[in-house]
Design an enzyme around this catalytic site. Structure first.
Site, PDB file in Angstrom:
ATOM      1  CB  CYS A 142      -0.949  -0.026   1.124  1.00 30.19           C
ATOM      2  SG  CYS A 142      -2.434   0.880   0.890  1.00 30.19           S
ATOM      3  CG  HIS A 234      -4.435  -3.441   2.868  1.00 31.73           C
ATOM      4  ND1 HIS A 234      -3.348  -3.239   3.390  1.00 31.73           N
ATOM      5  CD2 HIS A 234      -4.983  -2.126   2.272  1.00 31.73           C
ATOM      6  CE1 HIS A 234      -3.002  -2.182   3.067  1.00 31.73           C
ATOM      7  NE2 HIS A 234      -3.942  -1.264   2.630  1.00 31.73           N
ATOM      8  CD  GLU A 236      -1.945  -6.367   4.605  1.00 34.10           C
ATOM      9  OE1 GLU A 236      -2.189  -5.090   4.867  1.00 34.10           O
ATOM     10  OE2 GLU A 236      -2.085  -6.773   3.341  1.00 34.10           O
TER      11      GLU A 236
END
Length: 308
Positions: A142, A234, A236
């Protein structure tokens, strides 16, 4: 094989309960195998949640991972206890002479700032330059990914008219890439950002888009010249990460749209579904495997050829 974590780190207990293979430092020293040294430069304010998310993904591979938590040397976290930072994190100034098989650089909630206005930008530039001599492969996420693309190639970030917020489908544009082994033709990934980087500018800088979306632009980009991956979204994230962001803004009276394609029926009263977990494990497992296949056995050899 497990990921090696300090037994007192909160992530150790969380991942152990989830069934992720974790090993204490003492147990790891009894194994006659060189673990991969992976650094995590954690720029997010909620350190414990972020370190656990990434440890979960890189700890699910068959290889032993030695995870080193790194922070900016002078920047002080306001959202994580000083005792936690002192016990588990190393300032970059302490590890700059070390070598790592891989480095993860997280995002940071500072998209509205120009890169040069970030208080730790000078040291972060040192870190990014250091990856070219002391790190075999880097994976930036990001804002961290945008920072690397700007630092090395001058690719600018662009403000969006509205926040990209929700779960968006992305197309597999490079199925033969070793980083996308096992990927579907299309998958879903959480997105939460106010800025973007544009395909034409990334490609003009010699980068290759691996995952991309018509709605949210490039997602996963390879920069072969710097041995790096950039991901602007994202994988994660936990199941409830977008929910916590949404609930926080609603409680604070901040105008925010319901994250799209996240809640069943786009109804925030219903529990969200995780539809990205399997691809998250695939991507980070492929990254770890690719490092294992290409990194020197002797850590001292990392960067030697490039520096020479």
């Amino acid at each position: 094989m497990p990921i090696t974590l300090h037994r007192d780190l909160p992530a150790y207990r969380i991942l152990e309960r989830e069934g992720v293979m974790v090993m204490s430092d003492d147990d790891a020293t009894r194994q006659d195998i060189r673990p991969l040294r992976i650094g995590l430069l954690n720029l997010m304010p909620m350190k414990i949640a972020t370190e656990t998310q990434f440890a979960r993904l890189i700890g699910a591979t068959p290889l032993q991972i030695d995870l080193t938590l790194i922070r900016m040397s002078e920047h002080q976290s306001r959202h994580t206890a000083p005792e936690h930072m002192e016990s588990f994190y190393h300032p970059f100034s302490e590890v700059r002479d070390q070598r790592f098989d891989g480095l993860l650089i997280t995002g940071a909630p500072i998209e509205h700032l120009a890169f040069e206005d970030v208080t730790y930008w000078p040291e972060l530039r040192e870190v990014m330059d250091w990856t070219q001599t002391n790190v075999h492969h880097t994976f930036a996420v990001c804002w961290g990914a945008m920072a690397m693309a700007w630092h090395f190639a001058g690719v600018p970030k662009h403000e969006l008219d509205a926040k990209a917020f929700g779960c968006f489908p992305v197309a597999n544009e490079a199925p033969a890439s070793p980083y996308l082994r096992g990927f579907s033709d299309e998958c879903v990934i959480p997105v939460s950002r106010w800025t973007e980087m544009r395909r034409a500018e990334l490609e003009a800088a010699g980068m290759r888009v691996l995952l991309g979306s018509e709605a949210t632009g490039p997602c996963l980009v390879e920069d072969p010249a710097r041995r790096a991956l950039h991901i602007f979204n994202h994988f994660e994230y936990d199941t409830d990460t977008l929910k916590r962001e949404y609930d926080r803004d609603v409680a604070a009276g901040v105008p925010i749209n319901v994250p799209g394609n996240y809640y069943p029926g786009d109804d925030p009263a219903r529990p969200p579904l995780n539809r990205w977990r399997s691809h998250a494990h695939l991507l980070y497992g492929n990254w770890i495997n690719q490092i294992y296949q290409t990194t020197p056995f002797d850590l001292a050899e990392i960067g030697v050829e490039r520096a020479g």
